[in-house]
Design an enzyme around this catalytic site. Structure first.
Site, PDB file in Angstrom:
ATOM      1  N   ILE A   1      58.135  37.956  86.647  1.00 32.72           N
ATOM      2  CA  ILE A   1      58.604  39.320  86.351  1.00 32.72           C
ATOM      3  C   ILE A   1      57.507  40.147  85.674  1.00 32.72           C
ATOM      4  CG2 ILE A   1      60.431  40.710  85.278  1.00 32.72           C
ATOM      5  CD1 ILE A   1      61.654  38.769  87.227  1.00 32.72           C
TER       6      ILE A   1
ATOM      7  N   LYS B   1      71.452  43.187  72.652  1.00 35.64           N
ATOM      8  CA  LYS B   1      70.529  44.307  72.402  1.00 35.64           C
ATOM      9  C   LYS B   1      70.333  45.120  73.675  1.00 35.64           C
ATOM     10  CE  LYS B   1      65.921  43.549  72.578  1.00 35.64           C
ATOM     11  NZ  LYS B   1      65.196  44.450  73.491  1.00 35.64           N
ATOM     12  N   ASN B   2      70.027  44.438  74.775  1.00 36.25           N
ATOM     13  CA  ASN B   2      69.679  45.177  75.991  1.00 36.25           C
ATOM     14  C   ASN B   2      70.872  45.915  76.587  1.00 36.25           C
ATOM     15  OD1 ASN B   2      67.069  44.416  75.696  1.00 36.25           O
ATOM     16  ND2 ASN B   2      67.067  42.879  77.335  1.00 36.25           N
TER      17      ASN B   2
ATOM     18  N   ARG C   1      63.130  43.446  66.068  1.00 37.76           N
ATOM     19  CA  ARG C   1      63.576  44.288  67.182  1.00 37.76           C
ATOM     20  C   ARG C   1      64.736  43.638  67.934  1.00 37.76           C
ATOM     21  NH1 ARG C   1      59.339  45.359  71.299  1.00 37.76           N
ATOM     22  NH2 ARG C   1      61.191  46.341  72.158  1.00 37.76           N
TER      23      ARG C   1
ATOM     24  N   ASP D   1      63.144  36.588  79.716  1.00 39.91           N
ATOM     25  CA  ASP D   1      63.262  36.709  78.259  1.00 39.91           C
ATOM     26  C   ASP D   1      63.543  35.368  77.566  1.00 39.91           C
ATOM     27  OD1 ASP D   1      62.747  39.379  78.417  1.00 39.91           O
ATOM     28  OD2 ASP D   1      64.789  40.056  78.051  1.00 39.91           O
TER      29      ASP D   1
ATOM     30  N   ARG E   1      60.299  51.012  74.852  1.00 39.61           N
ATOM     31  CA  ARG E   1      60.304  51.365  76.266  1.00 39.61           C
ATOM     32  C   ARG E   1      61.687  51.793  76.774  1.00 39.61           C
ATOM     33  NH1 ARG E   1      58.060  50.282  81.116  1.00 39.61           N
ATOM     34  NH2 ARG E   1      59.636  49.579  82.578  1.00 39.61           N
TER      35      ARG E   1
ATOM     36  N   CYS F   1      56.943  46.484  74.247  1.00 36.14           N
ATOM     37  CA  CYS F   1      56.244  45.203  74.151  1.00 36.14           C
ATOM     38  C   CYS F   1      55.005  45.203  75.043  1.00 36.14           C
ATOM     39  CB  CYS F   1      57.158  44.074  74.644  1.00 36.14           C
ATOM     40  SG  CYS F   1      58.200  43.380  73.374  1.00 36.14           S
TER      41      CYS F   1
ATOM     42  N   ARG G   1      54.136  47.547  83.075  1.00 39.79           N
ATOM     43  CA  ARG G   1      55.485  48.074  82.951  1.00 39.79           C
ATOM     44  C   ARG G   1      55.599  49.583  83.231  1.00 39.79           C
ATOM     45  NH1 ARG G   1      58.538  45.352  77.992  1.00 39.79           N
ATOM     46  NH2 ARG G   1      60.260  45.435  79.444  1.00 39.79           N
ATOM     47  N   PRO G   2      55.299  50.012  84.442  1.00 34.40           N
ATOM     48  CA  PRO G   2      55.437  51.435  84.761  1.00 34.40           C
ATOM     49  C   PRO G   2      56.910  51.842  84.877  1.00 34.40           C
ATOM     50  CG  PRO G   2      54.834  50.192  86.720  1.00 34.40           C
ATOM     51  CD  PRO G   2      54.870  49.212  85.585  1.00 34.40           C
ATOM     52  N   VAL G   3      57.139  53.159  85.012  1.00 34.64           N
ATOM     53  CA  VAL G   3      58.524  53.647  85.183  1.00 34.64           C
ATOM     54  C   VAL G   3      58.682  54.374  86.524  1.00 34.64           C
ATOM     55  CG1 VAL G   3      59.101  53.777  82.730  1.00 34.64           C
ATOM     56  CG2 VAL G   3      58.046  55.753  83.838  1.00 34.64           C
ATOM     57  N   ASP G   4      57.767  54.090  87.458  1.00 38.53           N
ATOM     58  CA  ASP G   4      57.781  54.802  88.743  1.00 38.53           C
ATOM     59  C   ASP G   4      59.117  54.672  89.480  1.00 38.53           C
ATOM     60  OD1 ASP G   4      56.981  52.089  88.855  1.00 38.53           O
ATOM     61  OD2 ASP G   4      56.293  52.320  90.918  1.00 38.53           O
ATOM     62  N   LEU G   5      59.760  53.523  89.371  1.00 37.95           N
ATOM     63  CA  LEU G   5      61.011  53.335  90.132  1.00 37.95           C
ATOM     64  C   LEU G   5      62.187  54.079  89.498  1.00 37.95           C
ATOM     65  CD1 LEU G   5      60.536  49.583  91.096  1.00 37.95           C
ATOM     66  CD2 LEU G   5      60.013  51.615  92.446  1.00 37.95           C
TER      67      LEU G   5
HETATM   68  C1  UD1 Z   1      64.665  44.798  80.940  1.00 36.94           C
HETATM   69  C2  UD1 Z   1      64.896  44.202  79.575  1.00 36.94           C
HETATM   70  C3  UD1 Z   1      63.816  43.185  79.252  1.00 36.94           C
HETATM   71  C4  UD1 Z   1      63.708  42.153  80.355  1.00 36.94           C
HETATM   72  C5  UD1 Z   1      63.569  42.817  81.715  1.00 36.94           C
HETATM   73  C6  UD1 Z   1      63.624  41.837  82.865  1.00 36.94           C
HETATM   74  C7  UD1 Z   1      65.963  46.021  78.388  1.00 36.94           C
HETATM   75  C8  UD1 Z   1      65.884  47.020  77.297  1.00 36.94           C
HETATM   76  N1  UD1 Z   1      64.880  45.254  78.574  1.00 36.94           N
HETATM   77  O1  UD1 Z   1      63.412  45.480  80.882  1.00 36.94           O
HETATM   78  O2  UD1 Z   1      64.132  42.557  78.021  1.00 36.94           O
HETATM   79  O3  UD1 Z   1      62.580  41.334  80.138  1.00 36.94           O
HETATM   80  O4  UD1 Z   1      64.625  43.775  81.917  1.00 36.94           O
HETATM   81  O5  UD1 Z   1      64.786  41.100  82.844  1.00 36.94           O
HETATM   82  O6  UD1 Z   1      66.980  45.864  79.031  1.00 36.94           O
HETATM   83  N2  UD1 Z   1      58.826  47.879  87.158  1.00 36.94           N
HETATM   84  C9  UD1 Z   1      58.031  48.747  87.893  1.00 36.94           C
HETATM   85  N3  UD1 Z   1      58.405  50.060  87.947  1.00 36.94           N
HETATM   86  C10 UD1 Z   1      59.510  50.543  87.308  1.00 36.94           C
HETATM   87  C11 UD1 Z   1      60.317  49.645  86.575  1.00 36.94           C
HETATM   88  C12 UD1 Z   1      59.945  48.315  86.520  1.00 36.94           C
HETATM   89  O7  UD1 Z   1      57.027  48.343  88.482  1.00 36.94           O
HETATM   90  O8  UD1 Z   1      59.783  51.744  87.401  1.00 36.94           O
HETATM   91  C13 UD1 Z   1      58.457  46.434  87.104  1.00 36.94           C
HETATM   92  C14 UD1 Z   1      58.158  45.953  85.695  1.00 36.94           C
HETATM   93  O9  UD1 Z   1      56.824  46.204  85.324  1.00 36.94           O
HETATM   94  C15 UD1 Z   1      58.485  44.480  85.829  1.00 36.94           C
HETATM   95  C16 UD1 Z   1      59.653  44.442  86.824  1.00 36.94           C
HETATM   96  O10 UD1 Z   1      59.603  45.705  87.478  1.00 36.94           O
HETATM   97  O11 UD1 Z   1      57.375  43.803  86.393  1.00 36.94           O
HETATM   98  C17 UD1 Z   1      61.015  44.280  86.204  1.00 36.94           C
HETATM   99  O12 UD1 Z   1      61.166  45.190  85.138  1.00 36.94           O
HETATM  100  P1  UD1 Z   1      62.577  45.753  84.687  1.00 36.94           P
HETATM  101  O13 UD1 Z   1      63.642  44.884  85.256  1.00 36.94           O
HETATM  102  O14 UD1 Z   1      62.630  47.203  84.993  1.00 36.94           O
HETATM  103  O15 UD1 Z   1      62.500  45.557  83.137  1.00 36.94           O
HETATM  104  P2  UD1 Z   1      63.029  46.517  82.001  1.00 36.94           P
HETATM  105  O16 UD1 Z   1      64.234  47.252  82.446  1.00 36.94           O
HETATM  106  O17 UD1 Z   1      61.891  47.295  81.448  1.00 36.94           O
END
Ligand code: UD1
Length: 423
Positions: A331, A22-23, A401, A309, A94, A118, A123-127
């Protein structure tokens, strides 16, 4: 709402086919936005998250056709009609944020709603945004949307150093960098198999990428990308989940399509718990013959560490282990929502912050429980397989999902499980 009814009934045996990831699929699909030629994915799983990404791409004007029988997704972004990803679709998932990098790289601008997904932490997207800024993008947050603009002449290569590992931001940056001018270096990049799969697909489309699977990825931007056909990598989380079924219930099950390389750190923990794993020509054979499993400690980490996961599912196993296990979630900050539900089934679990201490009991007891997120829901099914009596898992839409044909797959190895239609 539908529910799943599971009755514990002893050892399992047989084979379970493992689907495409899926991912991986959720990041390979937006890659179609980078090219005006067709991108075809094979081994695509049939899941509601994939349907959500299909709707999102279609809302941008991409053609996406799912051919159900042979798990093919045929996509073309020849003529996009929009660069705005609307809240109504994005809020459902997301991973929708993954259209941002490709749209920006190919069209020079994009508006993407901030995502939902979820409920497992902030889970921000700042990065994601910082990485695109390092390639020259100008970003503004307005009314819940990210408004992104590339500089005149398009994105340019840059150095992106992630402060910690993020899978999604690595994917977004990697896709955007394929069409940026010059070289982009991603430092402290994620090394997950899904990233490697994406890089391999992008390379087939003509991208110049080196270093995927390590913590430094270098991308030499090209003027355009072409079409490709790509087979989605095996879902290592579905694999690990079904490997736990015989580990919990006893018996012997072969997970078809699995390899140790996809789940090595997870296999080390199974081994320490006393569960046998053997790589065969067709998959991974998992067996547990006698007695209870042993307690083991688990810390979730980015790949190649133990995957977050699989934490909920592993907890289901450890609920009946001999001894006390400590699970540390590194995580996501809010990822023990399955613990109170497992406690309803007789498990002994203490949660303090990001640490759960599980003291194994001899038997779990069936109970009505509620799925709270995708992986939590399947952990409750696994626990139910080994519990005395009947477990009714409600709110199973989370499950749809990420797991296709869960009832059919588990029935195929002798589990007593059925889906009951709700109102
Ligand atoms: C992906 C997977 C999810 C898995 C996760 C970690 C998909 C669709 N989902 O989620 O199933 O649990 O990897 O292996 O592939 N973070 C920030 N800022 C950001 C981005 C992330 O602070 O801009 C934090 C997140 O809140 C989290 C950590 O970084 O604490 C890791 O998240 P990330 O690896 O980005 O997870 P996803 O890509 O959302």
């Amino acid at each position: 709402m539908d529910s799943i009814v599971v009755t514990g009934n002893g050892p399992l045996s047989g084979q379970i086919p493992i689907a495409g990831a899926k991912n991986a699929c959720l990041t390979l699909m937006p890659a179609t936005l980078l090219s005006d030629e067709p991108l075809t994915l094979t081994n695509a799983p049939r899941l509601s998250d994939i349907r959500t990404m299909t709707l999102l791409l279609q809302s941008l004007g991409a053609e996406v056709q799912g051919l159900q029988e042979d798990q093919v997704l045929a996509m073309s972004s020849h003529s996009l009609t929009s660069t705005r990803a609307e809240y109504d679709i994005v809020r459902k998932m997301r991973a929708s944020i993954l259209v941002l990098g490709p749209l920006l790289a190919r069209h020079g601008h994009a508006e993407v709603s901030l995502p939902g997904g979820c409920a497992i932490g902030a889970r921000p997207v700042d990065l994601h945004l910082k990485a695109l800024e390092a390639m020259g993008a100008e970003l503004e947050l307005k009314e819940g949307y990210v408004h992104a603009k590339a500089p005149a002449g398009g994105l340019r290569g840059g150095v992106v150093e992630f402060p910690f590992v993020t899978v999604g931001a690595t994917e977004n940056a990697l896709m955007a960098a394929t069409l940026a001018k010059g070289t982009t270096v991603l430092k402290n990049a994620a090394r997950e198999p899904e990233i490697v799969d994406l890089a391999q697909c992008l390379r087939k489309m003509g991208a110049q990428i080196a270093g995927e699977g390590t913590d430094t990825i270098e991308i030499q931007g090209v003027d355009r990308l072409g079409g490709a056909t790509h087979r989605v990598v095996t879902d290592r989380i579905e694999l690990g989940t079904y490997m736990l079924a015989p580990a919990i219930c006893g018996g012997e099950v072969e997970c078809l399509g699995g390899t140790i390389a996809l789940v090595e750190s997870f296999c080390e923990k199974l081994d320490a718990a006393g569960v046998g794993v053997e790589e065969t020509a067709t998959g991974l054979k998992v067996s547990r013959k006698n007695g209870r499993v042993r307690a083991v400690d688990v810390v979730t980490e980015p790949f190649p560490g133990f995957p977050t996961d699989l934490q909920a599912q592993m907890m289901a196993l450890l609920c009946t282990a001999e001894g006390t296990s400590v699970l540390e979630e590194k995580i996501f900050e809010n990822r023990f929502m399955h613990a109170p539900e497992l406690i309803r089934m007789g498990a002994q679990i203490d949660v303090h912050g990001g640490t759960a201490t599980v003291t194994g009991v001899e038997k779990l007891k069936g109970a009505p429980v509620m799925a709270t997120d995708l992986r939590a829901s399947v952990s409750l099914i696994l626990a139910g397989l080994a519990a005395e009596g009947e477990t009714v898992v409600s709110r199973v839409y989370h499950l749809d999902r990420g797991y296709e044909h869960v009832v059919r797959k588990l029935r195929g190895v002798g589990a007593k499980i059925e889906r009951v239609k709700g109102d």
